[in-house]
Design an enzyme around this catalytic site. Structure first.
Site, mmCIF file in Angstrom:
data_model
loop_
_atom_site.group_PDB
_atom_site.id
_atom_site.type_symbol
_atom_site.label_atom_id
_atom_site.label_comp_id
_atom_site.label_asym_id
_atom_site.label_seq_id
_atom_site.Cartn_x
_atom_site.Cartn_y
_atom_site.Cartn_z
ATOM 1 N N ARG A 48 -10.266 -11.518 1.984
ATOM 2 C CA ARG A 48 -11.166 -12.646 1.441
ATOM 3 C C ARG A 48 -10.471 -13.906 1.428
ATOM 4 O O ARG A 48 -10.913 -14.962 1.624
ATOM 5 C CB ARG A 48 -11.658 -12.277 0.037
ATOM 6 C CG ARG A 48 -10.359 -12.185 -0.932
ATOM 7 C CD ARG A 48 -10.797 -11.377 -2.178
ATOM 8 N NE ARG A 48 -10.858 -10.008 -1.906
ATOM 9 C CZ ARG A 48 -11.264 -8.964 -2.934
ATOM 10 N NH1 ARG A 48 -11.606 -9.390 -4.019
ATOM 11 N NH2 ARG A 48 -11.117 -7.718 -2.578
ATOM 12 N N LYS B 209 0.654 -1.231 0.222
ATOM 13 C CA LYS B 209 -0.024 -0.004 0.071
ATOM 14 C C LYS B 209 0.978 1.266 -0.051
ATOM 15 O O LYS B 209 1.857 1.150 0.504
ATOM 16 C CB LYS B 209 -0.897 0.114 1.359
ATOM 17 C CG LYS B 209 -1.993 -0.922 1.487
ATOM 18 C CD LYS B 209 -2.916 -0.824 2.533
ATOM 19 C CE LYS B 209 -3.940 -1.855 2.660
ATOM 20 N NZ LYS B 209 -4.998 -1.500 1.832
HETATM 21 N N1 BES Z 1 -8.139 -3.886 4.587
HETATM 22 C C1 BES Z 1 -8.405 -3.351 3.146
HETATM 23 C C2 BES Z 1 -9.540 -2.613 2.974
HETATM 24 C C3 BES Z 1 -9.940 -1.217 3.512
HETATM 25 C C4 BES Z 1 -9.058 -0.174 2.596
HETATM 26 C C5 BES Z 1 -10.399 -0.921 4.364
HETATM 27 C C6 BES Z 1 -9.254 1.146 2.968
HETATM 28 C C7 BES Z 1 -10.423 0.498 4.918
HETATM 29 C C8 BES Z 1 -9.847 1.332 4.247
HETATM 30 C C9 BES Z 1 -8.108 -4.680 2.310
HETATM 31 O O1 BES Z 1 -7.271 -5.685 2.578
HETATM 32 C C10 BES Z 1 -7.622 -4.190 0.755
HETATM 33 O O2 BES Z 1 -6.633 -3.634 0.883
HETATM 34 N N2 BES Z 1 -8.464 -4.218 -0.129
HETATM 35 C C11 BES Z 1 -8.114 -3.898 -1.269
HETATM 36 C C12 BES Z 1 -8.735 -4.908 -2.100
HETATM 37 C C13 BES Z 1 -8.117 -4.541 -3.854
HETATM 38 C C14 BES Z 1 -6.800 -5.047 -4.038
HETATM 39 C C15 BES Z 1 -8.981 -5.409 -4.652
HETATM 40 C C16 BES Z 1 -8.585 -2.230 -1.825
HETATM 41 O O3 BES Z 1 -9.835 -2.254 -1.334
HETATM 42 O O4 BES Z 1 -8.037 -1.365 -2.203
HETATM 43 MN MN MN Z 2 -5.458 -5.393 2.000
#
Ligand code: BES
Ligand code: MN
Ligand code: ZN
Length: 491
Positions: A348, A274
């Site tokens: 997931r 990230k």
């Molecule tokens: N934990 C995150 C989701 C999240 C993002 C929660 C921002 C709260 C605020 C999750 O594990 C994630 O990183 N999801 C990705 C999925 C994507 C790579 C398909 C996302 O939402 O960017």
């Molecule tokens: Mn994630």
């Protein structure tokens, strides 16, 4: 905060603070029950016209030795007060209390009750609001620590629904005990709140409320062949844990309700790392796990006569030489293979194995709770939790519980049309479905592991915590789930 319910004549109860509503005619509501001298004093003050007409406007004044401090709050026509408005009134009262020195707060609740705002709801919201607003983070500050105001709330009630008032207080207190645990866990830093730490709290809960807790370590998780879950844990030195809590207090032959919580104690994204701005907030990625644990505390405190199982897969998602890579294909516990195209879609991957594990309980209902997608935050913002389900009656039940508990969820589609976005050329499915409808394809992914039971998925990415100046866990959706379970228990 301690809560007492009193039914004596109100003129017999003295208190450091009393809170009184003011109606649209600038009169104290239900003033005929109060001492005449008090009323005439307050009427003179009201006549000065300092309380704005806006519902919820409040002032604090000094009274006499019987009620040294008085909070006057604008209610408008009490017959029209809605439950939402009432909750905001409670939050305003709580805000005013923060700057006062006092030991007892007297709240006559008859002034708020009307045909669409029952004694039960008033009592519950009152307790919830006061406790919620007085939450103080158990911070690691050594200077300028915020001190918690310790006080006693006297609810004065004069009517025939005393049992309902008592029930409201009990439920409100229990929901907040759970909610505060959820907040505490979420607010802890990720170097303290690790999978092992979550497991230790689960064990403590089990001892406190007498339910069975099993903690599976990496070896046991391997034995279960949870290949998807384990692939996420690979990049971290902290070992994963699979936490199981079993509250079996319902009829023996009653099929259980299984709650599953995403317990990523820190989500750096893994190799699909990230951006660093605000990455600290990914300590809240165990919000699903924390809320499931909070609900178990509420359930334990109320000793609900239900069979409830909590499952928490917990690990970190970090980049490392041994971490799972984009392109890796893993085999889930269900046997289905997954091509991991983005290691940041890890929630997931840990939940799918927990859902498969849930099958062994032959559950009546399975509900998972997860800070799953940023897309859910874009779609619904911070007010509604995303609700997905393969069984419409369950979705409706959860929607209704959310409204009643002031912890709303909004139903999203889970149509087959979205499923092909998860197609992979090399495995049974990919772990991402592209940018379009990101929270829906995430739910579609999970649905492939939830075919054997009625299932709902709550995406709390937008509701589990607040950012910015007020950064902190919200304790959601403990109130929603507790309400759902209380209703199911018939209590
Ligand atoms: N934990 C995150 C989701 C999240 C993002 C929660 C921002 C709260 C605020 C999750 O594990 C994630 O990183 N999801 C990705 C999925 C994507 C790579 C398909 C996302 O939402 O960017
Ligand atoms: Mn994630
Ligand atoms: Zn995550």
């Amino acid at each position: 905060m301690k809560v007492n319910i009193k039914t004596d004549l109100i003129t017999k109860i003295s208190s450091d603070v009393i809170t009184l509503g003011v109606d649209d005619k600038n009169q104290i509501i239900n003033s005929s029950k109060l001492n005449r001298k008090t009323v005439s004093y307050l009427s003179n003050i009201l006549a000065l016209g300092d309380i704005p007409e806006k519902l919820g406007s409040a002032i604090v004044i000094h009274g006499d030795h019987f009620y040294p401090k008085v909070i006057l709050i604008r209610i408008g026509n009490p017959k029209n007060l809605t439950s939402n408005q009432f909750y905001n009134v409670v939050l305003t009262i709580a805000e005013e209390l923060k700057s006062l020195q006092f030991k007892t707060l007297l709240l006559p609740i008859n002034q708020f009750i009307n045909p669409s705002l029952s004694a039960n709801v008033v009592a519950e919201y009152l307790v919830r609001g006061l406790i919620d607003a007085s939450y103080v983070v158990n911070s690691l500050k050594t200077i300028n620590k915020v001190k918690k105001n310790i006080f006693q709330t006297i609810i004065h009630y004069d009517g025939s629904d005393l049992k309902q008032v008592k029930n409201g207080v009990r439920h409100g207190e229990a929901v907040m005990e759970g909610g505060n645990l959820t907040k505490d866990l979420g607010n802890l830093p990720p170097n303290i709140c690790t999978p092992k730490y979550l497991a230790s709290i689960a064990t403590k809960l089990g001892k406190e409320y007498k339910f069975k807790v099993s903690i599976l370590d990496k070896k046991k998780i391997e034995k279960l062949r949870m290949g998807s879950f384990l692939s996420v844990a690979k990049g971290s030195r902290e070992e994963p844990r699979f936490i199981i809590m079993e509250h079996i207090k319902g009829p023996k032959n009653q099929k259980p309700i299984v709650l599953v919580g995403k317990g990523i104690t820190f989500d750096a994204g893994g190799i699909s790392i990230k951006p660093s701005a605000d990455m600290d907030e990914m300590k809240y990625d165990m919000g699903g796990a924390a809320s499931v644990m909070g609900v178990m505390k509420t359930v334990g405190a109320l000793n609900l006569p239900l069979n409830i199982i909590a499952l928490i897969p917990s690990c970190e998602n970090l980049p490392d030489g041994l971490a799972v890579k984009p392109g890796d294909i893993v085999t889930s516990m269900s046997g289905q293979t997954i091509e991991i195209l983005n290691t940041d879609a890890e929630g997931r991957l840990i939940l799918c194995d927990a859902l498969t594990y849930a099958e062994r309980y032959k559950p009546e209902t399975v509900i998972d709770v997860a800070t799953l997608t940023g897309a859910c935050v874009i779609g619904l913002g911070h007010h509604a939790t995303g609700l997905f389900s393969n069984y419409d009656p369950l979705a409706s039940e959860l929607e209704e519980a959310g409204i009643r508990a002031l912890d709303k969820a909004w139903k999203m589609p889970l149509w087959d049309e979205y499923q092909p976005q998860l197609n992979s050329n090399f495995a049974d499915m990919a772990n991402i479905g592209g940018r379009a409808g990101g929270s829906i394809t995430a739910a579609c992914f999970l649905s492939r592991f939830a075919k054997k039971f009625n299932w709902a998925h709550l995406d709390i990415a937008g509701t589990a915590w607040k950012s910015g100046k007020e950064k902190g866990s919200t304790g959601r959706p403990v109130a929603l789930l507790s309400q759902f379970l209380i209703k199911r228990s018939g209590k």
